[in-house]
Design an enzyme around this catalytic site. Sequence first.
Site, PDB file in Angstrom:
ATOM      1  N   LYS A   1       8.933   7.018 -26.840  1.00 48.02           N
ATOM      2  CA  LYS A   1       7.988   7.401 -25.777  1.00 48.02           C
ATOM      3  C   LYS A   1       7.740   8.900 -25.815  1.00 48.02           C
ATOM      4  O   LYS A   1       6.631   9.361 -25.689  1.00 48.02           O
ATOM      5  CB  LYS A   1       8.573   7.084 -24.408  1.00 48.02           C
ATOM      6  CG  LYS A   1       8.587   5.634 -24.066  1.00 48.02           C
ATOM      7  CD  LYS A   1       8.935   5.448 -22.592  1.00 48.02           C
ATOM      8  CE  LYS A   1      10.406   5.622 -22.315  1.00 48.02           C
ATOM      9  NZ  LYS A   1      11.196   4.424 -22.241  1.00 48.02           N
TER      10      LYS A   1
ATOM     11  N   SER B   1      14.190   3.759 -27.543  1.00 47.10           N
ATOM     12  CA  SER B   1      13.349   3.619 -26.360  1.00 47.10           C
ATOM     13  C   SER B   1      12.905   4.993 -25.850  1.00 47.10           C
ATOM     14  O   SER B   1      11.714   5.257 -25.652  1.00 47.10           O
ATOM     15  CB  SER B   1      14.149   2.866 -25.294  1.00 47.10           C
ATOM     16  OG  SER B   1      13.513   2.919 -24.053  1.00 47.10           O
TER      17      SER B   1
ATOM     18  N   ARG C   1      15.047  -6.280 -22.486  1.00 49.17           N
ATOM     19  CA  ARG C   1      16.445  -5.819 -22.466  1.00 49.17           C
ATOM     20  C   ARG C   1      17.010  -5.877 -21.057  1.00 49.17           C
ATOM     21  O   ARG C   1      18.174  -6.210 -20.853  1.00 49.17           O
ATOM     22  CB  ARG C   1      16.543  -4.383 -23.011  1.00 49.17           C
ATOM     23  CG  ARG C   1      16.341  -4.301 -24.518  1.00 49.17           C
ATOM     24  CD  ARG C   1      16.142  -2.867 -24.951  1.00 49.17           C
ATOM     25  NE  ARG C   1      17.232  -2.003 -24.547  1.00 49.17           N
ATOM     26  CZ  ARG C   1      17.100  -0.711 -24.273  1.00 49.17           C
ATOM     27  NH1 ARG C   1      15.918  -0.129 -24.353  1.00 49.17           N
ATOM     28  NH2 ARG C   1      18.136  -0.002 -23.910  1.00 49.17           N
TER      29      ARG C   1
ATOM     30  N   HIS D   1      13.681  15.955 -21.731  1.00 46.36           N
ATOM     31  CA  HIS D   1      13.893  14.600 -21.216  1.00 46.36           C
ATOM     32  C   HIS D   1      15.274  14.504 -20.593  1.00 46.36           C
ATOM     33  O   HIS D   1      16.264  14.953 -21.185  1.00 46.36           O
ATOM     34  CB  HIS D   1      13.780  13.559 -22.336  1.00 46.36           C
ATOM     35  CG  HIS D   1      14.068  12.174 -21.835  1.00 46.36           C
ATOM     36  ND1 HIS D   1      13.133  11.420 -21.154  1.00 46.36           N
ATOM     37  CD2 HIS D   1      15.207  11.428 -21.861  1.00 46.36           C
ATOM     38  CE1 HIS D   1      13.677  10.268 -20.805  1.00 46.36           C
ATOM     39  NE2 HIS D   1      14.934  10.241 -21.213  1.00 46.36           N
TER      40      HIS D   1
ATOM     41  N   ASP E   1       7.967  -0.405 -26.714  1.00 44.28           N
ATOM     42  CA  ASP E   1       9.091  -0.057 -25.828  1.00 44.28           C
ATOM     43  C   ASP E   1       8.912  -0.714 -24.464  1.00 44.28           C
ATOM     44  O   ASP E   1       9.873  -1.222 -23.887  1.00 44.28           O
ATOM     45  CB  ASP E   1       9.213   1.459 -25.674  1.00 44.28           C
ATOM     46  CG  ASP E   1      10.239   1.781 -24.604  1.00 44.28           C
ATOM     47  OD1 ASP E   1      11.409   1.409 -24.807  1.00 44.28           O
ATOM     48  OD2 ASP E   1       9.882   2.337 -23.551  1.00 44.28           O
TER      49      ASP E   1
END
Length: 435
Positions: A187, A183, A168, A82, A161
């Site tokens: 995921k 968050s 947010r 990620h 999320d």
Amino acid sequence: MLPQWLIEKKRDGAALAPDEIREFIGGFTAGAIPDYQMAALAMAIFFRGMTPDETAALTDAMMRSGDVLDTSALAAPKIDKHSTGGIGDKISLVLAPLVACCGVAVPMISGRGLGITGGTLDKLEAIPGYRTNLATREFLDVVARLGCSIIGQTDRLAPADKKLYALRDVTGTVPSIPLITASIMSKKLAAGLDGLVLDVKCGRGAFMKERAAAAELARSMVRVGRAMGKKMCALLTAMDQPLGRTAGNALEIVETCEALQGRGPGDLMAVTLALGAKMLQLAGLANSCDTAQAMLSAHLKSGAAWRKWLEMVRLHGGDTATLENTARLPRAKIVEPLPAPQAGFVAQADAELIGKAGLLLGAGRTKTTDAVDHAVGVSGLAKIGERVEQGQPLALLHANDAALLAEARPLMLAAFRVTERAAPGPELILEEITS
Ligand code: URA
């Protein structure tokens, strides 16, 4: 427990218990807790922070707010990567097929770009026909057949999320380390992974501009992943100038194709191989970075990674003829050079300004509902440390609208600084965070 009591508890600086967090997130996901109470809790978290145990409980609750994929039928180790996002970051596109060639299963759930940072899904959608919305079964079938698939977050993956991120975004609560951690990790871990390598970007074009903040985010995500039983590692990587020589969706697909055929730019390949090596090590398929990089390089050289990419795109419905002949990808009507104002060495290629120029041209979005123009962006970017002659292009601007091009051009000019003395190329891998 009433939701307001939990908001007050966090507001006053106490730690919430795991079952309190679970109940709150469950209520919010189901619609029983209204947005204003969730927003108030997010603001309390923003100011008071969370302990590592609270952050892990929040991540777990958000991950379990939807489906957690059952990947037990996949025999290979399931490892993903990620990135916290940057400009010109097409690493996922190169990495997924490349690492899959080495025997890792990569069930990659990616995001769209927002603001100046690009998104893997937008880049993939520049390929005519590519479907980023495969159903779970089809997604896992592609991973089983091929070793990799890249899709977007579905409504059933970490829905808490999706709802919370939208809140947010409009309540000033995005830049909070526990909220970002939960968050991202909720995921990613909903994809049923064994391990995750994080590429935490730091610098002008990154979400985290300061190295200390980027390192803190990396440590928080590594800690939470480990607490949830996953193999974790993070690299802090530089994002002061764009990665590679292109930024823009179809343009980055062209560069991805070049990279997978062994012709990628040095910085893109260095960071890709470093992250890929970590993935192989987490998977237990290589016991040193050198061995892992040699395995990856062999698959680039043999053409296996390129073939895997074509096959992945084909299985997602994408038109692979556009990859074999990239002139068939979406192309902008106007392509204009940005001439260097003087001869010398590139000392700055500001990723933030280049990202803003791309956004103005239409390559990105400022709201999740905006459409992107896949054809526009910048290519041929000169890199820090390179010599340029006066008038030589520092970049090529690809536009579909002359007025937008006129707005983007001054930003591009301001992004570059050319000096008489050569500046050293910047360090790419700043630090490894293992704990
Ligand atoms: N990316 C995410 O997915 N979530 C955040 O909170 C920030 C960046």
